[in-house]
Design an enzyme around this catalytic site. Structure first.
Site, PDB file in Angstrom:
ATOM      1  N   LYS A  66       0.813  -1.230   0.000  1.00 32.75           N
ATOM      2  CA  LYS A  66       0.000   0.000   0.000  1.00 32.75           C
ATOM      3  C   LYS A  66       0.844   1.278   0.000  1.00 32.75           C
ATOM      4  O   LYS A  66       0.476   2.249  -0.630  1.00 32.75           O
ATOM      5  CB  LYS A  66      -0.931   0.020   1.215  1.00 32.75           C
ATOM      6  CG  LYS A  66      -2.086  -0.959   1.121  1.00 32.75           C
ATOM      7  CD  LYS A  66      -2.979  -0.826   2.356  1.00 32.75           C
ATOM      8  CE  LYS A  66      -4.174  -1.749   2.269  1.00 32.75           C
ATOM      9  NZ  LYS A  66      -5.135  -1.538   3.344  1.00 32.75           N
ATOM     10  N   ASP A 101      -9.875   3.128   2.447  1.00 36.78           N
ATOM     11  CA  ASP A 101     -10.035   2.494   3.774  1.00 36.78           C
ATOM     12  C   ASP A 101     -10.699   3.440   4.770  1.00 36.78           C
ATOM     13  O   ASP A 101     -11.600   3.048   5.519  1.00 36.78           O
ATOM     14  CB  ASP A 101      -8.658   2.089   4.341  1.00 36.78           C
ATOM     15  CG  ASP A 101      -8.152   0.779   3.739  1.00 36.78           C
ATOM     16  OD1 ASP A 101      -8.973  -0.032   3.284  1.00 36.78           O
ATOM     17  OD2 ASP A 101      -6.921   0.586   3.732  1.00 36.78           O
TER      18      ASP A 101
HETATM   19  P1  NAP Z   1      -0.020  -2.626   9.748  1.00 33.70           P
HETATM   20  O1  NAP Z   1       0.259  -1.427   8.921  1.00 33.70           O
HETATM   21  O2  NAP Z   1       0.941  -3.774   9.717  1.00 33.70           O
HETATM   22  O3  NAP Z   1      -0.138  -2.102  11.290  1.00 33.70           O
HETATM   23  C1  NAP Z   1      -0.269  -3.033  12.337  1.00 33.70           C
HETATM   24  C2  NAP Z   1      -0.556  -2.288  13.651  1.00 33.70           C
HETATM   25  O4  NAP Z   1      -0.834  -3.275  14.656  1.00 33.70           O
HETATM   26  C3  NAP Z   1       0.611  -1.447  14.173  1.00 33.70           C
HETATM   27  O5  NAP Z   1       0.101  -0.302  14.815  1.00 33.70           O
HETATM   28  C4  NAP Z   1       1.262  -2.405  15.200  1.00 33.70           C
HETATM   29  O6  NAP Z   1       1.953  -1.730  16.229  1.00 33.70           O
HETATM   30  C5  NAP Z   1       0.034  -3.078  15.769  1.00 33.70           C
HETATM   31  N1  NAP Z   1       0.337  -4.378  16.366  1.00 33.70           N
HETATM   32  C6  NAP Z   1       0.647  -5.522  15.701  1.00 33.70           C
HETATM   33  N2  NAP Z   1       0.851  -6.527  16.591  1.00 33.70           N
HETATM   34  C7  NAP Z   1       0.657  -5.995  17.841  1.00 33.70           C
HETATM   35  C8  NAP Z   1       0.710  -6.523  19.150  1.00 33.70           C
HETATM   36  N3  NAP Z   1       1.002  -7.805  19.372  1.00 33.70           N
HETATM   37  N4  NAP Z   1       0.432  -5.705  20.188  1.00 33.70           N
HETATM   38  C9  NAP Z   1       0.122  -4.389  19.973  1.00 33.70           C
HETATM   39  N5  NAP Z   1       0.053  -3.832  18.748  1.00 33.70           N
HETATM   40  C10 NAP Z   1       0.319  -4.632  17.687  1.00 33.70           C
HETATM   41  O7  NAP Z   1      -1.436  -3.251   9.412  1.00 33.70           O
HETATM   42  P2  NAP Z   1      -2.738  -2.501   8.817  1.00 33.70           P
HETATM   43  O8  NAP Z   1      -2.712  -2.528   7.344  1.00 33.70           O
HETATM   44  O9  NAP Z   1      -2.885  -1.216   9.512  1.00 33.70           O
HETATM   45  O10 NAP Z   1      -3.901  -3.523   9.264  1.00 33.70           O
HETATM   46  C11 NAP Z   1      -4.245  -3.717  10.624  1.00 33.70           C
HETATM   47  C12 NAP Z   1      -5.431  -4.691  10.714  1.00 33.70           C
HETATM   48  O11 NAP Z   1      -6.566  -4.093  10.119  1.00 33.70           O
HETATM   49  C13 NAP Z   1      -5.223  -6.019   9.983  1.00 33.70           C
HETATM   50  O12 NAP Z   1      -5.768  -7.042  10.788  1.00 33.70           O
HETATM   51  C14 NAP Z   1      -6.046  -5.868   8.717  1.00 33.70           C
HETATM   52  O13 NAP Z   1      -6.549  -7.105   8.236  1.00 33.70           O
HETATM   53  C15 NAP Z   1      -7.185  -4.988   9.202  1.00 33.70           C
HETATM   54  N6  NAP Z   1      -7.795  -4.174   8.127  1.00 33.70           N
HETATM   55  C16 NAP Z   1      -9.145  -4.246   7.971  1.00 33.70           C
HETATM   56  C17 NAP Z   1      -9.763  -3.491   6.991  1.00 33.70           C
HETATM   57  C18 NAP Z   1     -11.246  -3.582   6.797  1.00 33.70           C
HETATM   58  O14 NAP Z   1     -11.718  -3.133   5.741  1.00 33.70           O
HETATM   59  N7  NAP Z   1     -12.012  -4.103   7.746  1.00 33.70           N
HETATM   60  C19 NAP Z   1      -8.994  -2.625   6.168  1.00 33.70           C
HETATM   61  C20 NAP Z   1      -7.618  -2.545   6.381  1.00 33.70           C
HETATM   62  C21 NAP Z   1      -7.016  -3.328   7.374  1.00 33.70           C
HETATM   63  P3  NAP Z   1       3.503  -1.298  16.058  1.00 33.70           P
HETATM   64  O15 NAP Z   1       3.495   0.013  15.318  1.00 33.70           O
HETATM   65  O16 NAP Z   1       4.003  -1.167  17.453  1.00 33.70           O
HETATM   66  O17 NAP Z   1       4.190  -2.402  15.291  1.00 33.70           O
END
Ligand code: NAP
Length: 274
Positions: A66, A101
């Site tokens: 992305k 999003d």
């Molecule tokens: P990303 O860019 O990889 O960000 C992940 C986030 O989660 C970061 O803030 C990370 O913190 C945090 N994190 C991961 N493991 C953690 C843990 N064990 N404890 C605390 N914080 C943790 O991912 P993303 O693209 O933002 O997506 C996040 C989630 O949203 C995914 O599950 C994705 O499937 C979902 N999503 C859903 C939609 C929808 O349409 N419903 C759309 C987009 C994404 P750090 O910064 O400290 O690493």
């Protein structure tokens, strides 16, 4: 001629976007197909150029592409500010990048709480999804707090918004939940296969809190189960956001109104079958 759309990412086999968009094309009687293409970061530039040359009409972009995809498109201003795109439209010849999003999340919240302005919103996470969501809610006049494991990322994100604060995931974070109207989990915590993980338990919530988990696999995450246990009245899963961000991409590509009920039903059916 049949129009071709798709999603690029790595991994991408699990994506629900093909089932969602193909159901919409079928419902509207459109001669179009939506496919999943596994593309690594190294292949991204070639993939975007190749898609344009092959006459592909539109693409969604997912993890881990992305942010990098911004370099290979003309992006709308909002997507530039967010620093990521999830949609590419090829209809004008030049690939144009969008981020839908945040639009999806905003629409879900408006349906749930009405006006977002002045609502105290606690967003867990500072990754790509949190950035997109916080940008849209901040622009609507919400009072946003970003809570992230890596506190520096939360501070960086908050500094790019108008009216936002940042905190870490420590004791101060529990107090913030008590003082919030809306809690959004925009981390990957609770996502399959770690289905028993949550950053917030029932004893940290209050019944008037709106609890929205953007994780959609599983549909009912541990966070949402805890919200039920706390007597929370408004609980929202991640499926609607997935559908609304897809619907926004669909409108950009086709200029048609997508059948969102059909899209939501096929996604929920696919997740139940999983
Ligand atoms: P990303 O860019 O990889 O960000 C992940 C986030 O989660 C970061 O803030 C990370 O913190 C945090 N994190 C991961 N493991 C953690 C843990 N064990 N404890 C605390 N914080 C943790 O991912 P993303 O693209 O933002 O997506 C996040 C989630 O949203 C995914 O599950 C994705 O499937 C979902 N999503 C859903 C939609 C929808 O349409 N419903 C759309 C987009 C994404 P750090 O910064 O400290 O690493």
């Amino acid at each position: 001629m049949k129009k071709i759309y798709g999603i690029i990412g790595d991994p991408v086999a699990h994506s629900l976007s093909p089932v969602m968009h193909n159901a919409a094309f079928e419902k509207l009687g459109m001669d179009a197909v939506y496919l999943a293409f596994r593309v690594s970061k190294d292949e991204l530039e070639d993939a975007v150029r190749g898609a344009k040359s092959l006459g592909i009409s539109g693409l969604n972009v997912t993890i881990p592409l992305k942010e990098k995809a911004l370099f290979f498109v003309d992006a709308e201003e909002v997507a530039k500010k967010i620093g990521a795109i999830n949609t590419i439209d090829f209809s004008s010849g030049t690939p144009i990048g969008y981020n839908t999003d945040g639009i999806g999340a905003k629409k879900v919240l408006e349906e749930t709480v009405g006006e977002i302005k002045r609502k105290r919103v606690l967003i867990l996470g500072a990754g790509g999804a949190a950035r997109a969501i916080s940008f849209y809610l901040d622009a609507e006049g919400a009072r946003v707090t970003i809570a992230n494991r890596t506190k520096e990322r939360a501070a960086q994100l908050a500094s790019n918004l108008h009216n936002a604060k940042s905190i870490g995931l420590s004791a101060e974070f529990k107090k913030h939940i008590k003082d919030s109207d809306i809690l959004i989990n925009a981390t990957s915590v609770g996502m399959h296969p770690d289905e028993d993980a949550t950053l917030v338990n029932a004893d940290m919530m209050h019944p008037d809190l709106v609890v929205f988990d953007i994780v959609y696999n599983p549909m009912e995450t541990k966070l949402l189960r805890e919200a039920k246990r706390a007597g929370v009245k408004k609980i929202v899963d991640g499926v609607k956001m997935l559908v609304y961000q897809g619907a926004a991409s669909f409108r950009i590509w086709t200029k048609e109104e997508p059948p969102v009920e059909v899209m939501e039903k096929v996604v929920r059916d696919a997740l139940i079958r999983d």
